[in-house]
Design a protein around this motif. Structure first.
Motif, short mmCIF file in Angstrom:
data_model
loop_
_atom_site.label_atom_id
_atom_site.label_comp_id
_atom_site.label_asym_id
_atom_site.label_seq_id
_atom_site.Cartn_x
_atom_site.Cartn_y
_atom_site.Cartn_z
N ARG A 216 16.10 0.64 -5.61
CA ARG A 216 15.08 1.35 -6.39
C ARG A 216 14.62 0.51 -7.58
NH1 ARG A 216 18.50 5.70 -5.03
NH2 ARG A 216 19.61 5.60 -7.03
N ASN A 217 15.56 -0.10 -8.28
CA ASN A 217 15.20 -0.97 -9.41
C ASN A 217 14.46 -2.22 -8.94
OD1 ASN A 217 17.35 0.81 -10.45
ND2 ASN A 217 17.17 -0.42 -12.31
N THR A 218 14.93 -2.77 -7.82
CA THR A 218 14.37 -4.00 -7.30
C THR A 218 12.89 -3.84 -6.95
OG1 THR A 218 16.47 -4.84 -6.46
CG2 THR A 218 14.49 -5.62 -5.35
N LEU A 219 12.50 -2.66 -6.45
CA LEU A 219 11.12 -2.43 -6.02
C LEU A 219 10.23 -1.92 -7.15
CD1 LEU A 219 11.75 -0.78 -2.52
CD2 LEU A 219 11.31 -3.19 -3.05
N HIS A 220 10.77 -1.84 -8.36
CA HIS A 220 10.03 -1.26 -9.48
C HIS A 220 8.76 -2.06 -9.78
CE1 HIS A 220 9.24 0.79 -13.24
NE2 HIS A 220 9.29 -0.36 -13.90
N HIS A 221 8.85 -3.38 -9.76
CA HIS A 221 7.69 -4.22 -10.06
C HIS A 221 6.91 -4.49 -8.76
CE1 HIS A 221 8.68 -4.90 -14.24
NE2 HIS A 221 9.91 -5.16 -13.88
N LYS A 222 5.67 -4.03 -8.73
CA LYS A 222 4.83 -4.19 -7.54
C LYS A 222 4.08 -5.51 -7.60
CE LYS A 222 6.06 -0.05 -6.36
NZ LYS A 222 7.08 0.12 -5.28
N VAL A 223 3.82 -6.07 -6.42
CA VAL A 223 3.04 -7.30 -6.36
C VAL A 223 1.60 -7.01 -6.74
CG1 VAL A 223 4.54 -8.35 -4.63
CG2 VAL A 223 2.56 -7.03 -3.90
N GLN A 224 0.94 -7.99 -7.37
CA GLN A 224 -0.40 -7.79 -7.92
C GLN A 224 -1.50 -8.05 -6.89
OE1 GLN A 224 -0.84 -6.89 -11.64
NE2 GLN A 224 1.00 -6.11 -10.66
N LEU A 225 -1.44 -7.29 -5.76
CA LEU A 225 -2.48 -7.32 -4.75
C LEU A 225 -3.01 -5.91 -4.57
CD1 LEU A 225 -1.22 -9.53 -1.76
CD2 LEU A 225 -3.11 -10.03 -3.29
N ASN A 226 -4.34 -5.77 -4.49
CA ASN A 226 -4.89 -4.45 -4.23
C ASN A 226 -4.92 -4.16 -2.74
OD1 ASN A 226 -7.21 -5.70 -3.14
ND2 ASN A 226 -8.25 -5.72 -5.13
N VAL A 227 -5.42 -2.98 -2.36
CA VAL A 227 -5.37 -2.56 -0.95
C VAL A 227 -6.25 -3.45 -0.07
CG1 VAL A 227 -4.80 -0.17 -1.44
CG2 VAL A 227 -7.20 -0.87 -1.40
N PHE A 228 -7.18 -4.18 -0.66
CA PHE A 228 -8.04 -5.07 0.10
C PHE A 228 -7.53 -6.51 0.12
CE2 PHE A 228 -10.75 -1.73 -1.81
CZ PHE A 228 -11.14 -1.10 -0.63
N GLY A 229 -6.33 -6.73 -0.45
CA GLY A 229 -5.75 -8.06 -0.47
C GLY A 229 -6.27 -8.94 -1.59
N GLY A 230 -6.97 -8.35 -2.57
CA GLY A 230 -7.47 -9.12 -3.71
C GLY A 230 -6.49 -9.11 -4.86
N LEU A 231 -6.63 -10.07 -5.76
CA LEU A 231 -5.75 -10.16 -6.92
C LEU A 231 -6.04 -9.04 -7.91
CD1 LEU A 231 -5.91 -14.00 -7.68
CD2 LEU A 231 -4.19 -12.79 -6.33
N ILE A 232 -4.99 -8.46 -8.47
CA ILE A 232 -5.13 -7.48 -9.55
C ILE A 232 -5.00 -8.23 -10.87
CG2 ILE A 232 -4.18 -5.41 -10.64
CD1 ILE A 232 -3.13 -4.57 -7.89
N THR A 233 -6.08 -8.33 -11.60
CA THR A 233 -6.09 -9.07 -12.85
C THR A 233 -6.00 -8.13 -14.04
OG1 THR A 233 -8.51 -9.10 -12.85
CG2 THR A 233 -7.38 -10.99 -11.86
N GLU A 234 -5.70 -8.71 -15.21
CA GLU A 234 -5.62 -7.93 -16.45
C GLU A 234 -7.02 -7.40 -16.81
OE1 GLU A 234 -2.55 -7.49 -18.36
OE2 GLU A 234 -1.93 -8.09 -16.33
N ARG A 235 -7.08 -6.13 -17.19
CA ARG A 235 -8.39 -5.52 -17.45
C ARG A 235 -8.78 -5.58 -18.93
NH1 ARG A 235 -8.73 0.28 -14.80
NH2 ARG A 235 -10.89 0.00 -15.52
N TYR A 236 -7.81 -5.59 -19.81
CA TYR A 236 -8.11 -5.48 -21.24
C TYR A 236 -7.39 -6.57 -22.05
CZ TYR A 236 -9.34 -0.85 -19.46
OH TYR A 236 -9.85 0.19 -18.72
N GLY A 237 -7.81 -6.68 -23.32
CA GLY A 237 -7.12 -7.54 -24.26
C GLY A 237 -7.44 -9.01 -24.10
#
Length: 357
Positions: A216-237
């Motif tokens: 459960r702890n191991t899976l806490h951090h999700k990979v930064q890919l969206n459902v379309f296989g694109g990178l999830i980038t930082e939105r703010y700051g």
């Protein structure tokens, strides 16, 4: 210093007689080695850099011992090990990694010896902490530090603490357990660390249900890919448009491989050494192990490319790769690593549940 090899830099460190000299060596190292892409072989750079950190930390401990002796503080009879956790424990530090450490000492033979050892190691840990801060190592925000009594104990108490975490596998205890799993002796009696790790591995082997909580702890951090296989980038700051290399790419790989190593009873601390052990044990097929090895080497390189900043005299980083660094090639490398991270999380889930792939 540009012309010096890693071995020559370590020789300078071993001959430094005070903290200002060590700080100067570290500052020169930052100037010389701050761009890993200038080196022909990144893994040679990576190994050399981690040897540099080890040498700086060891010399700081030695200077702390000398300072204690000069104050007339007699060293206790029990031997001890100064240990690293986190990226230091895994030998995966960047130029700007922070302090994650602890101290374990042999069991005192009597109450008087126990009291003396407790006083001595408390003061020694304080001096080491101050010394590492002088060198620019920021303290772990989670207080995983030898100066914190939780991470500074005699061997028997340390072993009981680790077993208590496994006997009551709530989220916080498992978080501590996973931190502990990366333990590595950087100075002192390595046998103390080996005995602690074996205690943990034996418990996991006889109580496999604890692996479910670790999953459960191991899976806490999700990979930064969206459902379309694109990178999830930082939105703010100030990191908007960049990507969180540490928690979105690196940590999912580290966590998954660590748990597979726990399942297989492999005591290595380095992620790449864990992969080698898993492949030798037949716990991972050679083609998958090869892909994971390539992904880990790639993400270690990308992590080394993240910028750092100074907070006072301390080196710190937000662990984000900036938008201008996200070239087409880097994006392709990231997607490869992230797809492997997602595949690894599925593989680990099935392995812990005892399901065939």
């Amino acid at each position: 210093m540009v012309h010096l090899s890693w071995d020559q830099v370590q020789e300078q460190i071993s001959q430094a007689n005070d903290l200002p000299s060590l700080r100067a060596i570290r500052e020169q190292a930052h100037e010389t080695y701050r761009d890993p892409l200038l080196f022909a072989d990144f893994m040679d750079y990576h190994v050399g850099l981690n040897r540099l950190h080890d040498a700086l930390i060891r010399r700081t401990v030695q200077l702390a011992e000398a300072a204690a002796a000069q104050r007339g503080l007699a060293a206790p009879q029990p031997g001890y090990a100064f240990v690293l956790y986190g990226s230091g424990g895994r030998s995966e530090q960047t130029l700007w990694s922070d302090q994650d450490n602890g101290l374990v000492y042999d069991n005192p033979s009597c109450e008087e010896e126990a009291e003396h050892a407790a006083r001595y190691f408390e003061q020694l840990a304080g001096d080491i902490h101050a010394g590492l801060e002088h060198l620019g190592y920021a303290p772990c925000t989670g207080q995983v530090l030898a100066g914190n009594a939780l991470w500074r104990k005699p061997l028997a108490e340390y072993a009981r603490m680790v077993e208590s975490w496994m006997e009551e596998p709530v989220w916080e205890n498992i978080r501590y357990l996973l931190i502990f799993s990366d333990i590595r002796c950087v100075y002192g009696d390595e046998s103390l660390v080996e005995r602690l790790r074996q205690t943990q591995l034996n418990f996991v082997k006889s109580h496999p249900d604890v692996l479910q909580a670790m999953l459960r702890n191991t899976l806490h951090h999700k990979v930064q890919l969206n459902v379309f296989g694109g990178l999830i980038t930082e939105r703010y700051g100030e990191d908007a448009g960049g990507i969180d290399i540490k928690y979105g790419v690196y940590i999912p790989l580290v966590n998954g491989i660590r748990l597979l190593a726990e399942l297989a009873g492999i005591g290595a601390a380095s992620t790449l050494e864990r992969l080698d052990g898993l492949e030798r044990a037949g716990a991972i097929a050679a083609p998958f192990a090869g892909e994971l090895r390539q992904a880990m080497k790639t993400v270690l390189k990308l992590r080394a490319m993240t910028p750092y900043q100074m907070e006072g005299e301390l080196y710190t980083t937000r662990g984000k790769l900036q938008p201008e660094a996200l070239t087409r090639q880097v994006r392709q490398e990231l997607k490869f690593c992230l797809r492997l991270g997602r595949k690894l999380q599925r593989y680990v889930t099935h392995a812990v549940k005892g399901e065939r792939q």
